[in-house]
Scaffold this motif. Structure first.
Motif, PDB file in Angstrom:
ATOM      1  N   ALA A   1       7.385  -1.790  -4.685  1.00 47.01           N
ATOM      2  CA  ALA A   1       8.810  -1.558  -4.519  1.00 47.01           C
ATOM      3  C   ALA A   1       9.144  -1.510  -3.035  1.00 47.01           C
ATOM      4  O   ALA A   1       8.487  -0.826  -2.266  1.00 47.01           O
ATOM      5  CB  ALA A   1       9.208  -0.244  -5.192  1.00 47.01           C
ATOM      6  N   ARG A   2      10.173  -2.260  -2.656  1.00 49.91           N
ATOM      7  CA  ARG A   2      10.563  -2.279  -1.258  1.00 49.91           C
ATOM      8  C   ARG A   2      11.306  -1.002  -0.905  1.00 49.91           C
ATOM      9  O   ARG A   2      12.118  -0.507  -1.683  1.00 49.91           O
ATOM     10  CB  ARG A   2      11.454  -3.493  -0.975  1.00 49.91           C
ATOM     11  CG  ARG A   2      10.694  -4.812  -0.995  1.00 49.91           C
ATOM     12  CD  ARG A   2      11.619  -5.937  -0.555  1.00 49.91           C
ATOM     13  NE  ARG A   2      10.906  -7.192  -0.494  1.00 49.91           N
ATOM     14  CZ  ARG A   2      10.195  -7.609   0.554  1.00 49.91           C
ATOM     15  NH1 ARG A   2      10.117  -6.844   1.620  1.00 49.91           N
ATOM     16  NH2 ARG A   2       9.571  -8.767   0.530  1.00 49.91           N
ATOM     17  N   ALA A   3      11.036  -0.480   0.287  1.00 49.79           N
ATOM     18  CA  ALA A   3      11.764   0.690   0.755  1.00 49.79           C
ATOM     19  C   ALA A   3      13.184   0.272   1.098  1.00 49.79           C
ATOM     20  O   ALA A   3      13.413  -0.815   1.638  1.00 49.79           O
ATOM     21  CB  ALA A   3      11.077   1.280   1.980  1.00 49.79           C
TER      22      ALA A   3
ATOM     23  N   ALA B   1       3.652   6.778  -2.568  1.00 50.82           N
ATOM     24  CA  ALA B   1       2.293   7.275  -2.364  1.00 50.82           C
ATOM     25  C   ALA B   1       1.484   6.236  -1.610  1.00 50.82           C
ATOM     26  O   ALA B   1       1.913   5.093  -1.421  1.00 50.82           O
ATOM     27  CB  ALA B   1       1.635   7.585  -3.711  1.00 50.82           C
ATOM     28  N   VAL B   2       0.306   6.653  -1.165  1.00 50.88           N
ATOM     29  CA  VAL B   2      -0.636   5.752  -0.493  1.00 50.88           C
ATOM     30  C   VAL B   2      -2.018   5.960  -1.093  1.00 50.88           C
ATOM     31  O   VAL B   2      -2.273   6.962  -1.770  1.00 50.88           O
ATOM     32  CB  VAL B   2      -0.685   6.003   1.028  1.00 50.88           C
ATOM     33  CG1 VAL B   2       0.664   5.707   1.667  1.00 50.88           C
ATOM     34  CG2 VAL B   2      -1.121   7.437   1.331  1.00 50.88           C
TER      35      VAL B   2
ATOM     36  N   PRO C   1       6.212   4.528  -5.958  1.00 53.58           N
ATOM     37  CA  PRO C   1       5.800   3.223  -5.432  1.00 53.58           C
ATOM     38  C   PRO C   1       4.635   3.376  -4.451  1.00 53.58           C
ATOM     39  O   PRO C   1       4.611   4.299  -3.642  1.00 53.58           O
ATOM     40  CB  PRO C   1       7.057   2.715  -4.722  1.00 53.58           C
ATOM     41  CG  PRO C   1       7.867   3.935  -4.432  1.00 53.58           C
ATOM     42  CD  PRO C   1       7.567   4.915  -5.522  1.00 53.58           C
ATOM     43  N   LEU C   2       3.667   2.474  -4.553  1.00 56.77           N
ATOM     44  CA  LEU C   2       2.515   2.514  -3.654  1.00 56.77           C
ATOM     45  C   LEU C   2       2.880   1.779  -2.373  1.00 56.77           C
ATOM     46  O   LEU C   2       3.213   0.595  -2.389  1.00 56.77           O
ATOM     47  CB  LEU C   2       1.301   1.858  -4.327  1.00 56.77           C
ATOM     48  CG  LEU C   2      -0.050   2.063  -3.644  1.00 56.77           C
ATOM     49  CD1 LEU C   2      -0.411   3.541  -3.601  1.00 56.77           C
ATOM     50  CD2 LEU C   2      -1.144   1.283  -4.386  1.00 56.77           C
TER      51      LEU C   2
ATOM     52  N   VAL D   1     -10.128  -6.609  -6.571  1.00 61.87           N
ATOM     53  CA  VAL D   1      -9.535  -7.035  -7.846  1.00 61.87           C
ATOM     54  C   VAL D   1      -8.782  -5.897  -8.521  1.00 61.87           C
ATOM     55  O   VAL D   1      -7.910  -6.138  -9.367  1.00 61.87           O
ATOM     56  CB  VAL D   1     -10.615  -7.587  -8.807  1.00 61.87           C
ATOM     57  CG1 VAL D   1     -11.350  -8.756  -8.175  1.00 61.87           C
ATOM     58  CG2 VAL D   1     -11.603  -6.506  -9.217  1.00 61.87           C
ATOM     59  N   ALA D   2      -9.094  -4.652  -8.138  1.00 67.81           N
ATOM     60  CA  ALA D   2      -8.425  -3.506  -8.738  1.00 67.81           C
ATOM     61  C   ALA D   2      -7.172  -3.097  -7.976  1.00 67.81           C
ATOM     62  O   ALA D   2      -6.422  -2.238  -8.447  1.00 67.81           O
ATOM     63  CB  ALA D   2      -9.385  -2.316  -8.804  1.00 67.81           C
ATOM     64  N   LEU D   3      -6.922  -3.685  -6.818  1.00 68.43           N
ATOM     65  CA  LEU D   3      -5.791  -3.280  -6.004  1.00 68.43           C
ATOM     66  C   LEU D   3      -4.511  -3.949  -6.487  1.00 68.43           C
ATOM     67  O   LEU D   3      -4.508  -5.145  -6.814  1.00 68.43           O
ATOM     68  CB  LEU D   3      -6.030  -3.628  -4.539  1.00 68.43           C
ATOM     69  CG  LEU D   3      -7.265  -2.994  -3.890  1.00 68.43           C
ATOM     70  CD1 LEU D   3      -7.380  -3.437  -2.431  1.00 68.43           C
ATOM     71  CD2 LEU D   3      -7.210  -1.480  -3.982  1.00 68.43           C
ATOM     72  N   PRO D   4      -3.403  -3.230  -6.516  1.00 63.11           N
ATOM     73  CA  PRO D   4      -2.132  -3.818  -6.949  1.00 63.11           C
ATOM     74  C   PRO D   4      -1.697  -4.940  -6.012  1.00 63.11           C
ATOM     75  O   PRO D   4      -1.840  -4.835  -4.792  1.00 63.11           O
ATOM     76  CB  PRO D   4      -1.152  -2.640  -6.893  1.00 63.11           C
ATOM     77  CG  PRO D   4      -2.001  -1.409  -6.894  1.00 63.11           C
ATOM     78  CD  PRO D   4      -3.275  -1.790  -6.211  1.00 63.11           C
ATOM     79  N   ALA D   5      -1.158  -5.989  -6.574  1.00 63.68           N
ATOM     80  CA  ALA D   5      -0.704  -7.118  -5.767  1.00 63.68           C
ATOM     81  C   ALA D   5       0.512  -6.717  -4.942  1.00 63.68           C
ATOM     82  O   ALA D   5       1.353  -5.935  -5.373  1.00 63.68           O
ATOM     83  CB  ALA D   5      -0.356  -8.299  -6.671  1.00 63.68           C
ATOM     84  N   GLY D   6       0.592  -7.256  -3.742  1.00 61.53           N
ATOM     85  CA  GLY D   6       1.761  -7.069  -2.907  1.00 61.53           C
ATOM     86  C   GLY D   6       1.744  -5.824  -2.051  1.00 61.53           C
ATOM     87  O   GLY D   6       2.657  -5.628  -1.242  1.00 61.53           O
ATOM     88  N   VAL D   7       0.743  -4.970  -2.184  1.00 60.41           N
ATOM     89  CA  VAL D   7       0.671  -3.755  -1.384  1.00 60.41           C
ATOM     90  C   VAL D   7      -0.173  -4.040  -0.139  1.00 60.41           C
ATOM     91  O   VAL D   7      -1.290  -4.557  -0.249  1.00 60.41           O
ATOM     92  CB  VAL D   7       0.045  -2.591  -2.177  1.00 60.41           C
ATOM     93  CG1 VAL D   7      -0.015  -1.323  -1.322  1.00 60.41           C
ATOM     94  CG2 VAL D   7       0.840  -2.322  -3.447  1.00 60.41           C
TER      95      VAL D   7
END
Length: 373
Positions: free
Chosen positions: A2-4, A78-79, A127-128, A160-166
């Protein structure tokens, strides 16, 4: 991801100080951000409107008046911090004010599953914002993966476990641990020091003026590249010093020197130091020799940096039993330098990585300020 939302400069400034403070009233925010009270009131309203700040109760002042208290809102996000250690993967999820939201630990070769466990424990509506991955390797801003084969394959499997786009940022694990010592460990209140990690590998985190020194190639503190051995007729080998001082060689030397009359030889550094604490003469002699070796490495560091303080960490370096020998050898070879043991222990790398992730996460929210106030 999600964009800030785009914020005014004043709202960005107020968000940053609120993230650092955790909770604050409007007068406190005005003081911290160095903005006028009307500007802060407008900024808080803007942040509340996009759920980046939320009301968190009231605070009574000395005059009997009460003031609204604010905290970060649910849209702040979150991070994630990931420590790809030599044996274990440790993961922490944090809010942008540093609050711990999730953590998971597991074997290094199951890093992807450990990451998934931590992600699943995060609030589903948060949102990450960013991910920091600490690796035992040279890192630099332009690199998208570890520089060598040390961490590369495990890193690739974990992604492979990391969310795309972060956004994903690589950081050196020793530098992360040095940050943890600076803010939460043995170097609190010290703005210049060295964090010397001795374990499976060796490394140095260099903190100058409260900031980690990365170097032109991101390789500052890579002690494994010091030429060793350095003697007539002996050719230095690639990373030979790390091979000599690292825990695997320590245990191999212990096995070679261990007398049959002293029972079975320790198979881990933990067992070796435990036997030394129990009074084993053989274990004490091996630990004493290791302390001399670490002390000589500390003398080399001190000769270059003169840090004033060295914090010893790592799977063997953090044992307080090393301190007397390290201090004695350093005193013999160099000038006065304080030497202490790590206070953050095995969690140091993920703690430091989480601190960096929080700082970067706040940046993602505040960097898109659109107007001047």
């Amino acid at each position: 991801m999600a964009r800030a939302p785009r914020l005014t400069e004043s709202a960005s400034a107020v968000f940053a100080v609120l993230a650092q403070a955790g909770t604050a009233t409007r007068p406190q925010l005005a003081s911290l951000a160095r903005l006028s009270k009307p500007t802060v009131s407008s900024a808080v309203a803007e942040l509340e409107g996009v759920h980046l700040a939320a009301h968190s109760g009231t605070s009574s002042g000395g005059t009997g008046r009460s003031a609204a208290v604010y905290r970060l809102g649910p849209a702040a996000g979150a991070v994630l911090a990931v420590d790809l250690g030599p044996a274990l993967t440790r993961v922490r999820g944090c809010a942008l004010d540093g609050t711990l939201l999730a953590e998971a630990t597991g074997p290094r070769d199951e890093a992807a599953d450990v990451v998934r466990d931590a992600l699943s424990a995060l609030p589903p509506d948060a949102p990450l914002r960013t991910i920091v991955v600490a690796v035992g390797d040279v890192t630099a801003p332009q690199r998208m993966r570890p520089a060598t084969a040390k961490a590369g394959p495990v890193f690739d499997a974990m992604t492979v476990a990391l969310p795309a786009g972060v956004p994903v940022h690589l950081e050196n694990n020793v530098n992360c641990a040095a940050l943890a010592e600076l803010h939460e460990g043995a170097a609190r209140g010290r703005h210049t020091f060295g964090y010397l990690r001795i374990g499976v590998g060796i490394g140095l985190g260099i903190v100058v003026g409260g900031h980690v020194l990365a170097g032109a190639n991101g390789a500052a503190g890579e002690l494994a590249r010091l030429p060793y051995p350095w003697d007539d007729g002996l050719e230095p080998r690639h990373e030979a010093l790390e091979e000599y001082i690292g825990s695997r060689s320590l245990l191999r030397r212990a096995a070679e020197a261990w007398p049959d009359t002293d029972g079975s030889c320790p198979r881990t550094a933990e067992q070796l130091f435990a036997r030394a604490a129990e009074g084993s003469a053989a274990a004490r002699a091996i630990v004493a020799r290791h302390a001399v070796d670490v002390g000589r490495l500390a003398a080399a560091v001190t000769a270059v940096l003169d840090p004033g303080l060295l914090v010893l960490g790592g799977s063997t370096g953090a044992y307080p039993q090393l301190l007397p020998g390290v201090r004695a050898e350093l005193e013999r070879l160099s000038w006065p330098t304080e030497v202490v043991s790590s206070q953050v222990g095995d969690l140091g790398t993920v703690v430091g990585a989480a601190r960096l992730a929080v700082a970067r996460g706040v940046q993602t929210v505040t960097q898109a300020a659109r107007t001047k106030d």
